[in-house]
Design an enzyme around this catalytic site. Structure first.
Site, PDB file in Angstrom:
ATOM      1  CG  LEU A  75      14.317 -51.147  32.749  1.00 16.45           C
ATOM      2  CD1 LEU A  75      13.850 -49.701  32.842  1.00 16.45           C
ATOM      3  CD2 LEU A  75      13.153 -52.067  32.398  1.00 16.45           C
ATOM      4  NE  ARG A  76      19.313 -57.674  30.653  1.00 15.77           N
ATOM      5  CZ  ARG A  76      19.928 -58.219  31.676  1.00 15.77           C
ATOM      6  NH1 ARG A  76      20.841 -57.524  32.358  1.00 15.77           N
ATOM      7  NH2 ARG A  76      19.659 -59.453  32.052  1.00 15.77           N
ATOM      8  CG  HIS A 104      19.610 -61.085  44.283  1.00 14.63           C
ATOM      9  ND1 HIS A 104      20.784 -61.277  44.975  1.00 14.63           N
ATOM     10  CD2 HIS A 104      19.961 -60.439  43.137  1.00 14.63           C
ATOM     11  CE1 HIS A 104      21.793 -60.795  44.284  1.00 14.63           C
ATOM     12  NE2 HIS A 104      21.313 -60.280  43.158  1.00 14.63           N
ATOM     13  CG  HIS A 145      25.284 -59.468  43.349  1.00  7.31           C
ATOM     14  ND1 HIS A 145      24.391 -59.858  42.384  1.00  7.31           N
ATOM     15  CD2 HIS A 145      26.154 -60.507  43.492  1.00  7.31           C
ATOM     16  CE1 HIS A 145      24.694 -61.073  41.960  1.00  7.31           C
ATOM     17  NE2 HIS A 145      25.772 -61.491  42.616  1.00  7.31           N
ATOM     18  CG  ASN A 153      24.474 -64.319  40.521  1.00 11.36           C
ATOM     19  OD1 ASN A 153      24.309 -64.363  41.729  1.00 11.36           O
ATOM     20  ND2 ASN A 153      25.562 -63.799  39.977  1.00 11.36           N
ATOM     21  CG  HIS A 157      19.536 -63.100  29.502  1.00 14.50           C
ATOM     22  ND1 HIS A 157      20.652 -62.293  29.555  1.00 14.50           N
ATOM     23  CD2 HIS A 157      19.324 -63.526  30.782  1.00 14.50           C
ATOM     24  CE1 HIS A 157      21.108 -62.249  30.803  1.00 14.50           C
ATOM     25  NE2 HIS A 157      20.316 -62.977  31.562  1.00 14.50           N
ATOM     26  CG  HIS A 202      17.013 -56.315  41.701  1.00 18.26           C
ATOM     27  ND1 HIS A 202      17.862 -56.828  42.658  1.00 18.26           N
ATOM     28  CD2 HIS A 202      17.631 -56.539  40.513  1.00 18.26           C
ATOM     29  CE1 HIS A 202      18.939 -57.333  42.068  1.00 18.26           C
ATOM     30  NE2 HIS A 202      18.812 -57.165  40.759  1.00 18.26           N
ATOM     31  CG  ASP A 221      17.610 -60.309  39.761  1.00 23.00           C
ATOM     32  OD1 ASP A 221      18.036 -59.444  38.971  1.00 23.00           O
ATOM     33  OD2 ASP A 221      18.312 -61.252  40.178  1.00 23.00           O
TER      34      ASP A 221
END
Length: 434
Positions: free
Chosen positions: A58-59, A229, A176, A275, A306, A55, A302
């Site tokens: 890598l954006r 998660h 999720h 989250n 940012h 999980h 996870d």
């Protein structure tokens, strides 16, 4: 470059020498001659199979301001990882063969770890229609795991169809678990602390109800389900029941849910906004026990980097998520090994062997034995270090462990026999000398 690792403790056992040659483990035992191999003194170090993350965010493509495949892969290598599963919530979403192949090629060219793209379950993560699951599975990326992570596949009929689809090629749906109607506007765990702070609460049942539904769907279809998660004691009990019933379900827990609680939210520091949210102390203890007894199968970071502006703001406007690749192994040692819940053999199971099996990554999570691929990590369990986000390889500075002293340090990482990390620092990617 070949390497002779001297006196390493394999999975915490007796010290032995390990010769790495041509990308594989060539010899084990007492090795006198090194030849042209670089000698690494591994006395008092633990040798584990390279870590595998189920999980990771890598954006890239689309959010290169937060992370790229290159920087995220470097962070993974520094954390001891040799393979990561890259989640689908990029821009554009990884819901077609073209996008997953792009991510796969970026990872291959970067050369720090094996990047395995995760395909979206639904088109655009919108929860309306299934994505190109078959095309992604047949692509060069050979996708085996599919998830709308960040958003729940809330429609039970759509979830059933997705489970039926991936069953044909032994794929897995990673859910999720978050009932959207029960979490509208939620900012933190629902309970006494949320009432005191006046924040909208996120009830445990929002997670538990989806897990209960989906394990029954997986049983009905006969397909594989992976729960992302897990964060509540009730979720652990549902998964334990499902496994006892013989349902094909696996589950992950994040390092931050193994250590941090909702009490951190009292600071109003958005670095702790995540989250699912940080839960109660009782949930943390239940999660640790679930890992120790095998109910929870793996550690999934996870890792959610940012840009600074997404976290340097008021709580309500802040993005959810925490970085985790470079601190995960230390948190595992702190919460599971140093507490006596698990030995290093167990750590290898939950951070490497089982994650590789869930994602069907054949050459990762392998035994440390002659002839096996040399995907390995050397750890100094006696080391102590202070978490400094500015010194990390990830672009994200949103670590909830900033300033904390943690045990255990990654000294070297070997990716198919190539040292991506030496003496605790990034070395060179595998492709540089390929």
């Amino acid at each position: 470059m070949n390497y002779l690792i001297q006196q390493a403790s394999i999975l915490g056992g007796e010290p032995v020498d390990v010769l790495i040659a041509d990308g594989k483990i060539a010899q084990l035992g007492s090795i006198a001659a090194a030849g042209d191999a670089q000698v690494i003194d591994a006395r008092n170090l633990v040798l584990l199979p390279g870590l595998v993350d189920t999980h990771t965010h890598l954006r890239e493509p689309g959010r290169e301001d937060a992370e790229t495949v290159e920087t995220g892969s470097q962070a993974a290598a520094r954390g001891g990882y040799t393979a990561v599963h890259a989640m689908a919530n990029s821009t554009p979403v990884a819901d077609t063969a073209g996008v997953v192949e792009q991510v796969y090629e970026l990872g291959r060219k970067a050369g720090w770890v094996d990047v395995r793209p995760v395909g979206a379950v639904t088109v655009g993560l919108a929860g309306k229609q299934l994505s190109e699951i078959g095309a992604m599975a047949d692509s060069r990326a050979q996708v085996k795991m599919f998830s709308d992570d960040g958003i729940c596949v809330w429609d039970p009929l759509l979830m059933r169809r997705a489970l039926e689809y991936v069953k044909a090629f032994d794929g897995v749906i990673a859910q999720h678990a978050q009932e959207p109607r029960l979490t509208e506007g939620a900012q933190m765990n629902e309970g006494e602390v949320s009432a005191i702070l006046g924040m909208p609460g996120w009830p445990a049942v929002a997670e538990e109800s989806i897990i209960a539904r989906d394990v029954l769907l997986a049983e009905h279809v006969g397909a594989r389900l992976h729960v992302c998660h897990v964060s509540t004691a009730g979720s652990v009990e549902i998964i334990r029941w499902a496994k006892a019933r013989g349902i094909q379900v696996t589950a992950e827990v994040t390092p931050h849910h193994l250590l941090l609680t909702e009490e951190k939210v009292r600071t109003y520091d958005p670095v702790f906004k995540v989250n699912p949210p940080l839960r109660r102390e009782e949930d943390v203890m239940a999660l640790r026990a679930g890992v120790a007894d095998g109910t929870i199968d793996v550690i999934g970071t996870d890792h959610a980097p940012h840009p600074s502006e997404a976290k340097d703001c008021e709580w309500g406007a802040a993005a959810m998520g925490m970085t985790g690749l470079e601190t995960a192994l230390s948190i595992v040692q702190h919460t599971l090994v140093d507490t006596g819940l698990m030995g290093w053999e167990g750590v290898a199971r939950i951070t490497s062997q089982v994650p590789a099996r869930i994602g069907r990554v054949a050459d990762q999570g392998r035994p440390i034995a002659i002839g096996e691929p040399a995907n390995l990590v050397l750890v100094d369990p006696a080391a102590r270090w202070i978490v400094d986000p500015a010194a990390m390889a990830t672009k994200g500075r949103n670590s909830p462990f900033a300033g904390m002293e943690l045990p255990g340090s990654v000294r070297a990482t070997f990716f198919h026999g190539h040292a991506t990390v030496l003496d605790g620092q990034l070395a060179t990617p595998r492709t540089a000398n390929a």
